[in-house]
Design an enzyme around this catalytic site. Sequence first.
Site, PDB file in Angstrom:
ATOM      1  CG  ASP A   1      -7.304  -8.180   6.487  1.00 18.41           C
ATOM      2  OD1 ASP A   1      -6.533  -8.068   7.456  1.00 18.41           O
ATOM      3  OD2 ASP A   1      -7.362  -7.348   5.572  1.00 18.41           O
TER       4      ASP A   1
ATOM      5  CG  HIS B   1      -6.886  -4.698  10.511  1.00 14.85           C
ATOM      6  ND1 HIS B   1      -5.561  -4.455  10.757  1.00 14.85           N
ATOM      7  CD2 HIS B   1      -6.927  -5.315   9.303  1.00 14.85           C
ATOM      8  CE1 HIS B   1      -4.822  -4.897   9.758  1.00 14.85           C
ATOM      9  NE2 HIS B   1      -5.627  -5.428   8.868  1.00 14.85           N
TER      10      HIS B   1
ATOM     11  CE  LYS C   1      -5.748  -4.400   4.536  1.00 15.28           C
ATOM     12  NZ  LYS C   1      -6.345  -4.961   5.776  1.00 15.28           N
TER      13      LYS C   1
ATOM     14  CB  SER D   1      -0.229  -6.668   7.011  1.00 14.22           C
ATOM     15  OG  SER D   1       0.306  -7.514   6.033  1.00 14.22           O
TER      16      SER D   1
ATOM     17  CE  LYS E   1      -5.328  -9.186  10.053  1.00 18.96           C
ATOM     18  NZ  LYS E   1      -4.033  -8.740   9.525  1.00 18.96           N
ATOM     19  CB  THR E   2      -3.730 -14.923   6.963  1.00 15.96           C
ATOM     20  OG1 THR E   2      -4.279 -13.666   6.570  1.00 15.96           O
ATOM     21  CG2 THR E   2      -4.142 -15.978   5.951  1.00 15.96           C
TER      22      THR E   2
ATOM     23  NE  ARG F   1       0.149  -9.109   1.486  1.00 17.41           N
ATOM     24  CZ  ARG F   1      -0.455  -8.926   2.646  1.00 17.41           C
ATOM     25  NH1 ARG F   1      -1.496  -9.657   2.972  1.00 17.41           N
ATOM     26  NH2 ARG F   1      -0.010  -8.017   3.497  1.00 17.41           N
TER      27      ARG F   1
ATOM     28  NE  ARG G   1      -2.082  -1.176   3.710  1.00 14.56           N
ATOM     29  CZ  ARG G   1      -1.663  -0.210   4.532  1.00 14.56           C
ATOM     30  NH1 ARG G   1      -1.937   1.067   4.269  1.00 14.56           N
ATOM     31  NH2 ARG G   1      -0.974  -0.498   5.624  1.00 14.56           N
TER      32      ARG G   1
END
Length: 618
Positions: free
Chosen positions: A391, A349, A330, A372, A376-377, A456, A182
């Site tokens: 997410d 988030h 996002k 990130s 989390k994933t 990704r 980003r």
Amino acid sequence: NNNNNNNNNIIIMMFCTIHTRTSTILNQAIKNRSVFYRAVVSRNLHHAKKKNLVVPPKSNHYNSVIATNRSIIKQNVPATTTQVAWKSTLRVDPDDDNDYDHHHDNTENIRGGYNVSKTFRGSTACKDAGIDTLGITGPTTIYRNLNYQELYNHEVSNKEGKIAKARHGDTFAVDTGAFTGRSPKDKWLVRNIGSESDQNIDWGSVNQPTSPEVFDELFNKAVDYLNTRDDVYIFDGYCGASPVSRKKIRFVHEMAWQQHFVTNMFIRPDTINDDGTDDEEVDFTVINCCSQVNEDWKRHGLNSDTAIVFNIEKKCAVIFGTWYGGENKKGIFSLMNYWLPMSNVLSMHCSANVGVDENTGEEDTALFFGLSGTGKTTLSAHPNRALIGDDEHGWDEHGVFNMEGGCYAKTINLSEETEPDIYRAIKTDAMLENVALHDDNNVPDYFDTSKTENGRVSYPIFHIPNYHKPQMASHPKNIIFLSCDAFGVLPPVAKLSTGQAMYHFLSGYTAKVAGTERGITEPTATFSACFGAAFLMLPPTRYADLLFQKILKQQQQHDNNDDGCNVFLVNTGWSGGPYGVGKRMSIDTSRACIDAILNKSIHEASFRRDDVFGFEVP
């Protein structure tokens, strides 16, 4: 989350006046954020002295102090108890080839079931597709909601990328150029003076204001460009699984792979408008002209020729100059962070999964907050629990719901042994971004980070064997804050009181991991309010207040606090010293902590109170 200490003090004091129970802990943060760093050093020196370790000379750089948390990691974790995945999921034994083949067949059925594709041709194509109201009238071919096979055919025909020979199926792969993460400094919000958004948005370095005039110029530039094209791609989908609060989002793209990305990441409609008609109102439109740049950025007062600009009142956004897929998702998440809290729904988030307590038969939902790269994933993809999402979620009076229709996972050092669900999700219909391809057959190499450490993969959620079909579940019994501690100070796991939970939620201490943002090349300590400051549109206390109310309500409804809503802090970062000295927690170590939380065995352990942070450590 603001560099101005006075603003920090105001935010924290505001929250203290709302919830006096938290004031004792929160007041510790008022003095200065350097208090945290001094606590880091104090804790390091205390453990070093206790263990008779050599302490380095004093330094102005706190991250040079050696931490000594190795012994905490090596504690014996209580034996796990059986958890049962929610009955609506497709349960798969990852070691059973027959089970995996069965899931593969189900995936094919679901894939084939998404077929609302429609192509408009001729001079009335834009009108028939409904984009003439935007001023887009030039293209004579409009591809709307192509199915997966059609997307693949277009990507190959347009030569938009390469076909990666992933182990579990051919996967389309793209290179997003200079932007592999980003670009937060290039995201802008239109400040419409006197509007609802003007009065509520937390304006500053995250929510940078620009004028309606600048937006109008960029909007017209985007429309003029698209009117030079023969064709465009449109995706109509939803953000939010809850029918009460979901938003219909329209994306206008110039390339097939971009429609592929949002098809994976957003909720795909059952029919073209989910009700069989073509007149359902669109809540927000994103026009993505990634191949174009804003040459007038200096005159506009922007930071570069890249621009991601949202106008809430006009229900539209434009994107220039960045090909990174994550800007699409996002940006909409940021908008949900505005819309939902304004309706007293908590936007989060976080990732989420759900199991079933075999003793009570009740749903057992867990939330995993974190930036990130904090896990989390990875940690929410559990073989014995159903994945709700990885997410972005909402929490209303009915429970938790996913905002997305897919997952966007980091691929760095990915292997089937350590992360089987994510590894096996990389197959046909998934899409790789900025992943190195080797050999003549374009085999993906997830250990090659020469392009970026932020490689990704996006994939539809049904690629995960244990996904939760309803995408909604009960109120959470466990909330887990994932902190990637770059100083190597925090223990692997700690239990938080409600007040401590609010402190850590507002502080959001973690580290930005390499590649997730432009310019980040190594772990960098940061304080990200609500573990998602980059996406918050309202003051952080608005989200903290909602979280406090929801936790308190769940605890009041249960006589046994352990059966209410528990909050834990899990360190997925470094131990034994800071980055460059210590080592990062292994996935197995973090999973052991998570398993102990979810199967409740952690409550059987004895706890000690940490002298510095005050939380309870098993």
